[in-house]
Design an enzyme around this catalytic site. Sequence first.
Site: not given
Length: 257
Positions: A96-98
């Site tokens: 998730h995200s990074m």
Amino acid sequence: MSSLDPAVWLRRYHPVDAPVSRLICCPHAGGSASYYFPFSRAVADTGAAEVSVVQYPGRQDRHREPFLTDLQELARCVAEAVLVTDDGRPVSLFGHSMGALLAFEVALQLRERAALQADRLFVSGRRSPSSPTTENVHLRDEQGLLREVRALDGTGASMLDDPDVRAMILPPLRADYQALETYRYRPSRRLAIPVTAVVGDSDPRTPVDDAGKWGEVTAGDFDLHVLPGGHFYLVDQWPTLTEVLAGKLAGTGRIPL
């Protein structure tokens, strides 16, 4: 150099009897393994996979270790831990995200370094690396970092008012943003496995169109799921996200190179 002990890097909260596959989860910037405890339990309850969550150096029980600010080096360490613990079961990755970029890079390194093809990549809350953006969050002062966290609604505002909480949250967050923002994608490095992208419909940092461009980084199948919510849509959407992943993981099988 951070420890390369796989038990230090990969946290298995909910062992599964005779699981058919493994799912490696990569947290968001500033995140830690424990954030994914409920997700690990939910996936384990489906029986679709046994979850291992990456614990980055410099946080929680690894707080004495130096941060890693190079995303490719971080991916190298995670890939090594995955390889050491490989037992022949299919391996999929979620980030998730990074963590989405990290999971993508881990999948590339597994193939390039050890000829181990991951079965599927799940990416969440992050634009495709083929849609680059110029960001400098890691160069901002404390107030700049706080504004970014508040904009993403990743931590309650009342918690950020506590200086002790800020002292705990901001250093790993800055290090992770440095790793994220200095990473450079090379279009010649593409996957050949199925990729599933998930994004919140009101994510202020990940437009749905950019999330849809994850299909450009693989020669395999691609599908996109848009769920209600912002950047941290998954907080309220764990059951739906689990259903999406479990449905895909049910059909995994080790893919030949």
